[in-house]
Design a protein around this motif. Sequence first.
Motif, PDB file in Angstrom:
ATOM      1  N   ALA A   9       0.821  -1.210   0.000  1.00 39.32           N
ATOM      2  CA  ALA A   9       0.000   0.000   0.000  1.00 39.32           C
ATOM      3  C   ALA A   9       0.855   1.260   0.000  1.00 39.32           C
ATOM      4  N   TYR A  10       2.068   1.174   0.563  1.00 40.00           N
ATOM      5  CA  TYR A  10       2.946   2.342   0.618  1.00 40.00           C
ATOM      6  C   TYR A  10       3.798   2.480  -0.641  1.00 40.00           C
ATOM      7  N   LEU A  11       4.355   1.352  -1.108  1.00 42.30           N
ATOM      8  CA  LEU A  11       5.208   1.398  -2.301  1.00 42.30           C
ATOM      9  C   LEU A  11       4.409   1.723  -3.558  1.00 42.30           C
ATOM     10  N   LEU A  12       3.149   1.305  -3.577  1.00 49.41           N
ATOM     11  CA  LEU A  12       2.296   1.521  -4.746  1.00 49.41           C
ATOM     12  C   LEU A  12       1.178   2.503  -4.425  1.00 49.41           C
ATOM     13  N   HIS A  13       1.535   3.546  -3.708  1.00 51.48           N
ATOM     14  CA  HIS A  13       0.559   4.568  -3.322  1.00 51.48           C
ATOM     15  C   HIS A  13       0.068   5.307  -4.569  1.00 51.48           C
ATOM     16  N   PRO A  14      -1.221   5.656  -4.624  1.00 54.31           N
ATOM     17  CA  PRO A  14      -1.765   6.326  -5.824  1.00 54.31           C
ATOM     18  C   PRO A  14      -1.070   7.632  -6.189  1.00 54.31           C
ATOM     19  N   LEU A  15      -0.502   8.339  -5.223  1.00 53.62           N
ATOM     20  CA  LEU A  15       0.195   9.591  -5.529  1.00 53.62           C
ATOM     21  C   LEU A  15       1.462   9.358  -6.348  1.00 53.62           C
ATOM     22  N   LEU A  16       2.018   8.154  -6.254  1.00 52.99           N
ATOM     23  CA  LEU A  16       3.250   7.845  -6.985  1.00 52.99           C
ATOM     24  C   LEU A  16       2.998   7.433  -8.432  1.00 52.99           C
ATOM     25  N   MET A  17       1.765   7.053  -8.746  1.00 51.99           N
ATOM     26  CA  MET A  17       1.463   6.473 -10.052  1.00 51.99           C
ATOM     27  C   MET A  17       1.680   7.426 -11.235  1.00 51.99           C
ATOM     28  N   PRO A  18       1.282   8.709 -11.154  1.00 48.37           N
ATOM     29  CA  PRO A  18       1.548   9.597 -12.300  1.00 48.37           C
ATOM     30  C   PRO A  18       3.032   9.727 -12.615  1.00 48.37           C
ATOM     31  N   THR A  19       3.856   9.866 -11.583  1.00 54.05           N
ATOM     32  CA  THR A  19       5.305   9.971 -11.790  1.00 54.05           C
ATOM     33  C   THR A  19       5.870   8.666 -12.335  1.00 54.05           C
ATOM     34  N   LEU A  20       5.395   7.538 -11.808  1.00 56.72           N
ATOM     35  CA  LEU A  20       5.852   6.236 -12.277  1.00 56.72           C
ATOM     36  C   LEU A  20       5.472   6.014 -13.743  1.00 56.72           C
ATOM     37  N   ILE A 135      -3.015   1.758  -9.722  1.00 53.57           N
ATOM     38  CA  ILE A 135      -2.215   0.661 -10.280  1.00 53.57           C
ATOM     39  C   ILE A 135      -2.880   0.059 -11.514  1.00 53.57           C
ATOM     40  N   ALA A 136      -4.212   0.044 -11.565  1.00 53.43           N
ATOM     41  CA  ALA A 136      -4.919  -0.471 -12.742  1.00 53.43           C
ATOM     42  C   ALA A 136      -4.707   0.454 -13.943  1.00 53.43           C
ATOM     43  N   GLY A 137      -4.749   1.764 -13.685  1.00 60.57           N
ATOM     44  CA  GLY A 137      -4.553   2.731 -14.762  1.00 60.57           C
ATOM     45  C   GLY A 137      -3.172   2.623 -15.392  1.00 60.57           C
ATOM     46  N   ILE A 138      -2.158   2.516 -14.562  1.00 61.57           N
ATOM     47  CA  ILE A 138      -0.786   2.457 -15.081  1.00 61.57           C
ATOM     48  C   ILE A 138      -0.527   1.108 -15.777  1.00 61.57           C
ATOM     49  N   THR A 139      -1.184   0.045 -15.330  1.00 64.54           N
ATOM     50  CA  THR A 139      -1.056  -1.253 -15.999  1.00 64.54           C
ATOM     51  C   THR A 139      -1.622  -1.193 -17.414  1.00 64.54           C
ATOM     52  N   MET A 140      -2.794  -0.575 -17.551  1.00 68.30           N
ATOM     53  CA  MET A 140      -3.401  -0.439 -18.876  1.00 68.30           C
ATOM     54  C   MET A 140      -2.549   0.442 -19.769  1.00 68.30           C
ATOM     55  N   PHE A 141      -1.991   1.502 -19.210  1.00 64.51           N
ATOM     56  CA  PHE A 141      -1.121   2.409 -19.970  1.00 64.51           C
ATOM     57  C   PHE A 141       0.107   1.662 -20.494  1.00 64.51           C
ATOM     58  N   SER A 158       3.581  -8.354 -16.623  1.00 65.87           N
ATOM     59  CA  SER A 158       3.353  -9.418 -15.637  1.00 65.87           C
ATOM     60  C   SER A 158       3.589  -8.901 -14.223  1.00 65.87           C
ATOM     61  N   ALA A 159       4.655  -8.108 -14.067  1.00 66.47           N
ATOM     62  CA  ALA A 159       4.968  -7.532 -12.750  1.00 66.47           C
ATOM     63  C   ALA A 159       3.836  -6.626 -12.277  1.00 66.47           C
ATOM     64  N   PHE A 160       3.273  -5.849 -13.195  1.00 66.71           N
ATOM     65  CA  PHE A 160       2.209  -4.925 -12.800  1.00 66.71           C
ATOM     66  C   PHE A 160       0.899  -5.648 -12.496  1.00 66.71           C
ATOM     67  N   PHE A 161       0.663  -6.794 -13.144  1.00 64.77           N
ATOM     68  CA  PHE A 161      -0.496  -7.598 -12.760  1.00 64.77           C
ATOM     69  C   PHE A 161      -0.294  -8.154 -11.350  1.00 64.77           C
ATOM     70  N   PHE A 162       0.953  -8.521 -11.038  1.00 67.62           N
ATOM     71  CA  PHE A 162       1.269  -8.946  -9.672  1.00 67.62           C
ATOM     72  C   PHE A 162       1.032  -7.797  -8.695  1.00 67.62           C
ATOM     73  N   PHE A 163       1.455  -6.586  -9.088  1.00 63.70           N
ATOM     74  CA  PHE A 163       1.257  -5.414  -8.234  1.00 63.70           C
ATOM     75  C   PHE A 163      -0.230  -5.150  -7.981  1.00 63.70           C
ATOM     76  N   ASN A 164      -1.063  -5.384  -9.003  1.00 64.60           N
ATOM     77  CA  ASN A 164      -2.514  -5.235  -8.823  1.00 64.60           C
ATOM     78  C   ASN A 164      -3.018  -6.170  -7.733  1.00 64.60           C
ATOM     79  N   GLY A 165      -2.552  -7.423  -7.802  1.00 63.31           N
ATOM     80  CA  GLY A 165      -2.950  -8.396  -6.786  1.00 63.31           C
ATOM     81  C   GLY A 165      -2.398  -8.049  -5.413  1.00 63.31           C
ATOM     82  N   TRP A 166      -1.164  -7.539  -5.397  1.00 62.82           N
ATOM     83  CA  TRP A 166      -0.519  -7.151  -4.135  1.00 62.82           C
ATOM     84  C   TRP A 166      -1.300  -6.031  -3.461  1.00 62.82           C
ATOM     85  N   VAL A 167      -1.652  -5.022  -4.248  1.00 65.86           N
ATOM     86  CA  VAL A 167      -2.414  -3.883  -3.711  1.00 65.86           C
ATOM     87  C   VAL A 167      -3.775  -4.344  -3.206  1.00 65.86           C
ATOM     88  N   ALA A 168      -4.476  -5.149  -4.010  1.00 67.57           N
ATOM     89  CA  ALA A 168      -5.797  -5.634  -3.602  1.00 67.57           C
ATOM     90  C   ALA A 168      -5.711  -6.449  -2.310  1.00 67.57           C
TER      91      ALA A 168
END
Length: 201
Positions: A9-20, A135-141, A158-168
């Motif tokens: 939840a901290y590493l994949l915080h929504p505020l980090l997604m635009p920069t990532l 995380i879903a938005g950046i995965t689709m992008f 594949s890593a970002f699909f894992f991240f989706n599961g991790w966040v959920a």
Amino acid sequence: MDRFLRLGAYLLHPLLMPTLGTILYFVFTPRYVEMDLMRAKLFAVAIVTLLIPIITFFLLKNLGVINSIHLETTKERKIPLMIQCVLLLLIIKLVFDAYDSPELYYFFVGILFSAIAALLMVILKVKVSLHQIGIAGITMFLIVLSIHFKINVLPWISAFFFFNGWVASSRLHTKSHSYLELIIGFFIGLIPQLIVVNFWL
């Protein structure tokens, strides 16, 4: 396991997604981009979507508008989401151009639509997962970038699909959201990115 789930939840915080998302674009784009311009764009995105929201959070907390960084109630989320929409508009108007950087321009347009949708959900008293939206938005992008540039980034996808599961899993573990709130968040993050693809792919 508890620490691992909470870490997501901290590493994949929504505020980090635009920069990532911006970093991923500059990493994978085959187009030549001057290093100074790249740094300037990244710096602008980080300031507007990360630094300003953090400063705003402390201001709102001191004013008693919000109680914690987790924004546990729909009432607490309303003003931060409104501010986020305004900041995203600034990015779209001042940082990226639809002709020079269509991929990033429409990436942020998609994020704006996701933020507006999340705000509408808040108004309707539905607390969707902002983490899952991000995380879903950046995965689709990333998927669309691989199609657009015809590059193989399957390990990253594949890593970002894992991240989706991790966040959920993280949000469920901490009882921050229900299954329904996570599912709605996933589609609010994914669908706008899928829609804006029509304008630049």
